[in-house]
Enzyme design. Structure first.
Site, mmCIF file in Angstrom:
data_model
loop_
_atom_site.group_PDB
_atom_site.id
_atom_site.type_symbol
_atom_site.label_atom_id
_atom_site.label_comp_id
_atom_site.label_asym_id
_atom_site.label_seq_id
_atom_site.Cartn_x
_atom_site.Cartn_y
_atom_site.Cartn_z
ATOM 1 N N GLY A 1 0.830 -1.192 0.000
ATOM 2 C CA GLY A 1 0.000 0.000 0.000
ATOM 3 C C GLY A 1 0.864 1.240 0.000
ATOM 4 O O GLY A 1 2.097 1.171 -0.096
ATOM 5 N N VAL B 1 1.245 -5.414 3.422
ATOM 6 C CA VAL B 1 0.198 -6.153 4.133
ATOM 7 C C VAL B 1 0.456 -7.654 4.006
ATOM 8 O O VAL B 1 0.767 -8.153 2.915
ATOM 9 C CB VAL B 1 -1.203 -5.818 3.577
ATOM 10 C CG1 VAL B 1 -2.273 -6.608 4.325
ATOM 11 C CG2 VAL B 1 -1.475 -4.328 3.689
ATOM 12 N N LYS C 1 -0.203 -5.123 8.843
ATOM 13 C CA LYS C 1 0.388 -4.105 7.977
ATOM 14 C C LYS C 1 1.672 -3.612 8.624
ATOM 15 O O LYS C 1 1.662 -3.127 9.753
ATOM 16 C CB LYS C 1 -0.561 -2.934 7.744
ATOM 17 C CG LYS C 1 0.033 -1.871 6.808
ATOM 18 C CD LYS C 1 -1.004 -0.878 6.316
ATOM 19 C CE LYS C 1 -1.473 0.057 7.401
ATOM 20 N NZ LYS C 1 -2.320 1.135 6.868
ATOM 21 N N ASP D 1 -8.878 8.456 1.525
ATOM 22 C CA ASP D 1 -8.353 7.646 0.420
ATOM 23 C C ASP D 1 -9.331 6.534 0.062
ATOM 24 O O ASP D 1 -8.938 5.386 -0.124
ATOM 25 C CB ASP D 1 -6.987 7.068 0.789
ATOM 26 C CG ASP D 1 -6.250 6.502 -0.436
ATOM 27 O OD1 ASP D 1 -6.485 7.006 -1.551
ATOM 28 O OD2 ASP D 1 -5.458 5.561 -0.278
#
Length: 303
Positions: free
Chosen positions: A28, A33, A48, A152
């Protein structure tokens, strides 16, 4: 300084003596992840691992760590069935460099971006589109009520999974660029340029104020949610562009990407979505709750 790719090669490790990393899943904006196994509870979790940018040193690096801790605490404090829960957080060492990590519940499902690619060209009726995204709209409305903005929202941050008892089918992932709003920032009239050095967003679903480096807020999520709805209604990407320059032009164009732009008739929803996708943030519904209310109240006529 550790190379960012190093955090993509951690499978086989156990973090904090309880999270066994089984396989790398995705990269990401701010981290990698993994699917992992909780050693004590023997259940799947998502972990993460945060990648601190190499150019951040000293005080800036400390601020990035603090931002990650805020993310974990922010999402852990949100209570909604369509928001993926944070289970734990900590710090791990990668090649002698500290990297914070966050453990979340694992969701078996298909990311919405994958679903849209596989169903390219499929147009959904307003009832079907809202049925799919209603949990997401309600989840973001709940976050807005708590003073938290996602910033986002995009198909890749929404997981669609078979719904069990009491579970939402669509779940919101990754509040990694969440912004906790103070009461005096919640109005869209605040248009000063942002000074957030860690702001991050995806150009494919950005709002005009994001590319203009202006103040973001609930109105930014309203814009993104409306883009998602348009994409479900018309069966294709709402913002067009083969490169960043063309995408920027699409984001800031006076011709807003409403269903009518793609030749799709949705009755009063056209007006609702046109307002929600306005170039002027103050002209949009004030938050996700207001957007959902407007969509619900006009759904019958939109059909």
């Amino acid at each position: 300084m550790v190379n960012g790719a190093s955090i993509e090669r951690l499978h086989g490790r156990t973090l904090a003596e309880r999270f066994a990393l089984e396989r790398f899943v995705a990269r990401g904006g701010y981290g990698a992840v993994y699917r992992a196994r909780h050693c004590t509870l023997d259940c799947a979790v998502a972990v993460k691992v945060f990648d601190v940018p190499e150019h951040l040193q000293g005080e800036a690096r400390e601020r990035s760590f603090a931002a990650f801790v805020r993310e974990a605490r922010t999402v852990a404090a949100l209570r909604h069935p369509a928001i993926v829960r944070v289970l734990d957080s900590g710090v791990t060492d990668v090649d002698g460099v500290a990297h914070p990590f966050m453990a979340m519940e694992w969701i078996d499902g298909v990311p919405l971006d994958v679903m849209l690619r596989e169903e390219r060209g499929k147009r959904r009726a307003p009832t079907e589109a809202l049925a799919l995204l209603r949990p997401v709209l309600d989840a973001i409305a709940s976050a807005h009520e708590a003073g938290v903005v996602h910033r986002d929202l995009k198909p890749g941050n929404i997981m669609v999974a078979p719904a069990g008892r009491g579970e939402a089918q669509a779940r919101v992932l990754d509040f990694g660029v969440a912004k906790v709003m103070s009461p005096d920032e919640l109005g869209a009239e605040h248009i000063e340029r942002t000074t957030d050095a860690f702001s991050c967003f995806s150009l494919s679903h950005a709002a005009p104020e994001q590319v203009g480096r202006l103040r973001t807020g609930p109105w930014t999520d309203v814009h993104a949610l409306s883009l998602l709805l348009v994409e479900l209604l018309v069966g294709t990407r709402a913002l067009r562009g083969a490169n960043s320059v063309e995408l920027f032009s699409s984001i800031t164009s006076k011709q807003r990407p409403t269903p009518a732009t793609f030749g799709v008739e949705v009755g009063p929803w056209e007006e609702v979505l046109a307002a929600a996708l306005s170039l002027v943030a103050a002209d949009r519904p004030r938050d996700a709750g207001a957007l959902l209310a407007a969509l619900e109240s006009t759904l019958a006529a939109a059909q």
